[in-house]
Design a protein around this motif. Sequence first.
Motif, PDB file in Angstrom:
ATOM      1  N   GLU A   1      -1.202   6.874   9.007  1.00  0.00           N
ATOM      2  CA  GLU A   1      -0.546   7.292   9.589  1.00  0.00           C
ATOM      3  C   GLU A   1       1.425   8.081   8.616  1.00  0.00           C
ATOM      4  O   GLU A   1       1.546   8.882   8.488  1.00  0.00           O
ATOM      5  CB  GLU A   1       0.225   7.789  10.724  1.00  0.00           C
ATOM      6  CG  GLU A   1      -0.676   7.445  12.064  1.00  0.00           C
ATOM      7  CD  GLU A   1      -0.512   7.237  13.171  1.00  0.00           C
ATOM      8  OE1 GLU A   1      -1.407   7.440  14.465  1.00  0.00           O
ATOM      9  OE2 GLU A   1       0.741   6.403  13.497  1.00  0.00           O
ATOM     10  N   MET A   2       1.321   6.763   8.062  1.00  0.00           N
ATOM     11  CA  MET A   2       2.466   6.871   7.146  1.00  0.00           C
ATOM     12  C   MET A   2       2.575   6.711   5.916  1.00  0.00           C
ATOM     13  O   MET A   2       3.815   8.280   5.189  1.00  0.00           O
ATOM     14  CB  MET A   2       4.269   5.070   7.242  1.00  0.00           C
ATOM     15  CG  MET A   2       4.327   5.328   8.415  1.00  0.00           C
ATOM     16  SD  MET A   2       5.276   3.358   8.799  1.00  0.00           S
ATOM     17  CE  MET A   2       7.052   4.366   8.150  1.00  0.00           C
ATOM     18  N   GLY A   3       1.376   6.994   5.057  1.00  0.00           N
ATOM     19  CA  GLY A   3       1.080   7.422   4.288  1.00  0.00           C
ATOM     20  C   GLY A   3       0.851   8.799   3.380  1.00  0.00           C
ATOM     21  O   GLY A   3       0.406   9.410   2.929  1.00  0.00           O
TER      22      GLY A   3
ATOM     23  N   THR B   1       0.723  -1.280  -0.557  1.00  0.00           N
ATOM     24  CA  THR B   1      -0.680   0.177   0.099  1.00  0.00           C
ATOM     25  C   THR B   1       0.850   1.288   0.157  1.00  0.00           C
ATOM     26  O   THR B   1       0.352   1.888  -1.189  1.00  0.00           O
ATOM     27  CB  THR B   1      -0.479  -0.208   1.341  1.00  0.00           C
ATOM     28  OG1 THR B   1      -1.515  -0.813   1.024  1.00  0.00           O
ATOM     29  CG2 THR B   1      -1.784   1.245   1.309  1.00  0.00           C
ATOM     30  N   LEU B   2       2.231   1.319   0.895  1.00  0.00           N
ATOM     31  CA  LEU B   2       2.963   2.346   0.663  1.00  0.00           C
ATOM     32  C   LEU B   2       3.703   2.593  -0.323  1.00  0.00           C
ATOM     33  O   LEU B   2       3.700   3.767  -0.901  1.00  0.00           O
ATOM     34  CB  LEU B   2       3.477   2.980   1.759  1.00  0.00           C
ATOM     35  CG  LEU B   2       2.728   2.285   3.578  1.00  0.00           C
ATOM     36  CD1 LEU B   2       4.225   2.094   4.853  1.00  0.00           C
ATOM     37  CD2 LEU B   2       2.161   3.832   3.270  1.00  0.00           C
TER      38      LEU B   2
ATOM     39  N   THR C   1      -2.727  -1.907  11.400  1.00  0.00           N
ATOM     40  CA  THR C   1      -2.163  -2.014   9.771  1.00  0.00           C
ATOM     41  C   THR C   1      -3.059  -1.325   9.381  1.00  0.00           C
ATOM     42  O   THR C   1      -2.533  -0.145   8.735  1.00  0.00           O
ATOM     43  CB  THR C   1      -2.332  -3.274   9.341  1.00  0.00           C
ATOM     44  OG1 THR C   1      -1.545  -4.604  10.035  1.00  0.00           O
ATOM     45  CG2 THR C   1      -1.837  -3.266   7.665  1.00  0.00           C
ATOM     46  N   GLN C   2      -3.632  -0.806   9.836  1.00  0.00           N
ATOM     47  CA  GLN C   2      -4.704   0.324   8.817  1.00  0.00           C
ATOM     48  C   GLN C   2      -4.146   1.436   9.619  1.00  0.00           C
ATOM     49  O   GLN C   2      -4.340   2.438   8.804  1.00  0.00           O
ATOM     50  CB  GLN C   2      -6.516   0.448   9.173  1.00  0.00           C
ATOM     51  CG  GLN C   2      -6.932  -1.160   8.364  1.00  0.00           C
ATOM     52  CD  GLN C   2      -8.157  -1.653   9.452  1.00  0.00           C
ATOM     53  OE1 GLN C   2      -8.595  -2.931   9.322  1.00  0.00           O
ATOM     54  NE2 GLN C   2      -9.351  -0.557   9.567  1.00  0.00           N
TER      55      GLN C   2
END
Length: 212
Positions: A173-175, A140-141, A167-168
Amino acid sequence: MTARFIVTGTDTGVGKTVFAAGLAGLLDGFYWKPVQSGLQEETDSEVVARLCGLPAGRVLPEVYRLKMPLSPHRSAEIDGVALEAAALSFPVLATPLVIEGAGGLMVPLNRRTRFIDIFAQWQLPVILCARTTLGTINHTLLSIEALRARSIPLLGIAFIGEEMTDTQKTIAEMGKVRVLGRLPRLDPLTPQALAAAMRASFNAADFMEARA
């Protein structure tokens, strides 16, 4: 302008066709998959027609229908068909339009063009469907980075699968990406169950912002 957007996935088999069917029904819109690879079993357009709960005619015909269930570029070569990006001009409608890509973003249309290249030309908002299972953070990222590197508008993530809170949260947050909701796996998968799950898990107003 009318709400229209692209539904794509982090990989093949994520569940984006079921999500696209549910979204078309939720928005009382149209569905269009421009390229279909694999005709031996139920096609994606046939799945959507069966599940979306919309009147006949809301599922638009594909531009290309290819026999083998392979990447479009290879399936077309086997069929002796030349796939041209210029032929994939999205229809302009007065109601919402859900456009489904083929597999992930980097899937080749032909030996020169990938689907992400077409999405960059269209500049329609993208909904990225992602699993909740192991491996989804990486996939995803990477997909988010690929979209942003090409300045493709990303409306948000639609998770598909069982609840995986950390995970979600990590992906969001990171994305630095909006989470639109999560569609659980449905058994049995019926039009009624899908419509109920979409109403419970997603807000139609969030998608109606995607006007292009």
